[in-house]
Design an enzyme around this catalytic site. Structure first.
Site, short mmCIF file in Angstrom:
data_model
loop_
_atom_site.label_atom_id
_atom_site.label_comp_id
_atom_site.label_asym_id
_atom_site.label_seq_id
_atom_site.Cartn_x
_atom_site.Cartn_y
_atom_site.Cartn_z
N SER A 171 3.83 -3.37 -1.12
CA SER A 171 3.91 -2.49 0.06
C SER A 171 4.51 -3.13 1.31
O SER A 171 3.98 -2.99 2.41
CB SER A 171 2.54 -1.92 0.40
OG SER A 171 2.17 -1.02 -0.57
N ASP A 184 -0.96 3.10 0.94
CA ASP A 184 -0.37 1.85 1.43
C ASP A 184 -0.41 1.77 2.95
O ASP A 184 -0.77 0.74 3.53
CB ASP A 184 1.08 1.72 0.94
CG ASP A 184 1.19 1.90 -0.56
OD1 ASP A 184 0.16 1.78 -1.25
OD2 ASP A 184 2.31 2.18 -1.05
C1 GLA Z 1 2.91 3.54 -4.57
C2 GLA Z 1 2.69 4.64 -3.53
C3 GLA Z 1 1.20 4.88 -3.30
C4 GLA Z 1 0.47 5.11 -4.62
C5 GLA Z 1 0.82 4.03 -5.65
C6 GLA Z 1 0.27 4.31 -7.01
O1 GLA Z 1 2.44 2.32 -4.07
O2 GLA Z 1 3.29 4.26 -2.31
O3 GLA Z 1 1.02 5.95 -2.41
O4 GLA Z 1 0.75 6.39 -5.12
O5 GLA Z 1 2.24 3.88 -5.77
O6 GLA Z 1 -1.11 4.24 -6.99
#
Ligand code: GLA
Length: 385
Positions: free
Chosen positions: A124, A170
């Site tokens: 993230s 995230d």
């Molecule tokens: C990505 C997305 C999150 C979530 C994950 C899976 O990180 O940004 O919002 O959906 O995938 O859990």
């Protein structure tokens, strides 16, 4: 880095920044692909972050310098457009667009940006950059910072400006993380609860497969659609459901025959994963880290077999982790299709685990494995000096 970021700022723009802000990346312990199904997630903020040294300008220009990409971009506050030469700048631009839409008037700003969240690894970095930008812009423009509202605003920036249909997890953990605690988030009403993680007993170790997350956007959107289709079909038998969050394991068992096979598998993952998150929180609150580990293992199996977002390298990393002593649980973390695994490891076993898995992964794949023993960091904030 904050001191050197300050001197980089002085070199670039002269004088001192008004503020230096950091926002963390994240690792999700359990609860994958549940956030956009109104479900539960259980992430931690990690000691890898995006930092911004910034100063308000007297005009309406924005001057951004990226240390990582060794490049600069300049644009006016009122003409926020994507620039294929500088895709990294989409994140602050998206946040600026949303702040403007929310009725705030933004001044120009100068900023130097540095990050050590690995890019494209599922930790993230994008959300961290959005949240750091939102916090910086709030300080510079004297906008009150409400953490939950800011997380939502950053998610909108990602959905609308950047164009990725992510859920709320995230941005939420980057804004609201707490040192030495994991965060249970109810993604329906955005209520949350901090759960302490005893860092003297267990460590969170991330293994970066080194395989970039291919296909992630298109496959992610397909999964979202399949989940929505599941809700629609199940609502014929279970009236009033709005999301997979509303489907209990028992109801799913009873009515799953209404679903075509692929949709059935996707839904089974989400329904079971929501329950696993609640069980994991309960286990951790009772000091039962073995149980927490077993739930993480089950989550991986479900992501691999039912949600089908794993890939060989991630499955290999999980298998290697299971063969290593002192590993309580292992699973892929984030959207999948590449990126990282998260491992819950007894503290006294961490060193041997890291050594063994790095060696074994290299032997099997020829790839070099990056590992991070994570400290659980606080959410976004200002750095001193
Ligand atoms: C990505 C997305 C999150 C979530 C994950 C899976 O990180 O940004 O919002 O959906 O995938 O859990």
């Amino acid at each position: 880095m904050s001191r050197s970021l300050k001197s980089l700022f002085s070199k670039k723009f002269g004088g001192e920044p008004d503020c230096i802000v950091r926002a963390p990346g994240r690792v999700n312990l359990i609860g994958e692909h549940t956030d956009y199904n109104d479900g539960f997630v259980f992430p931690i903020a990690i000691d890898r972050d995006i930092r911004i040294a910034a100063r308000r300008r007297r005009d309406e220009e924005v001057h951004l310098h990226s240390v990582n990409f060794e490049t600069d971009t300049v644009f006016p506050v009122d003409a926020l457009e994507k620039d294929p030469q500088h895709p990294w700048a989409d994140y602050p631009k998206g946040v600026m667009a949303e702040l403007t839409k929310a009725g705030h008037t933004l001044s120009g700003w100068d900023a130097v940006i540095y990050g050590n969240v690995p890019l494209g690894a599922g930790l993230s970095s994008s959300a961290a950059f959005e949240v750091a930008s939102a916090y910086t812009l709030s300080l510079i423009n004297e906008i009150p910072f409400d953490s939950v509202q800011m997380a939502l605003l950053c998610q909108r920036a990602e959905n609308r400006f950047v164009g990725v249909q992510c859920g709320i997890m995230d941005q939420f953990i980057s804004a609201l993380g707490k040192k030495d605690h994991a965060l249970l988030i109810d993604c329906r009403n955005l209520s949350y609860r901090y759960v302490p993680l005893d860092s003297g007993q267990v460590s969170v170790v991330v293994c970066n497969s080194g395989v970039q997350r291919g296909l992630v956007d298109s496959e992610y959107n397909t999964r979202r659609r399949q989940c929505e289709e599941g809700v629609q079909l199940l609502s014929e038998a279970i009236p009033g459901i709005k999301a997979l969050r509303d489907v209990s394991l028992e109801d799913f068992e009873t009515h799953q025959r209404l679903l075509p096979e692929i949709v059935r598998k996707r839904c089974r993952h989400v329904v079971a994963e929501n329950q696993r998150v609640l069980d994991a929180v309960h286990a951790l609150e009772n000091g039962d880290v073995e149980k927490m580990g077993r739930l993480m293992d089950a989550s991986h199996a479900s992501l691999r077999d039912d949600f089908e977002v794993s890939r060989d390298e991630l499955d290999l990393l999980v298998d290697l982790a299971h063969a290593s002593e002192g590993v309580l649980g292992a699973r892929l973390t984030g959207a999948g299709f590449g990126g990282c695994t998260v491992n819950l490891v007894q503290c006294d076993a961490v060193e041997a685990f890291v050594r063994q898995i790095t060696e074994a992964y290299r032997k099997k794949t020829g790839l070099s494995l990056e590992t991070y023993v994570c400290a659980i960091a606080p959410g976004v904030g200002e750095l001193e000096g």
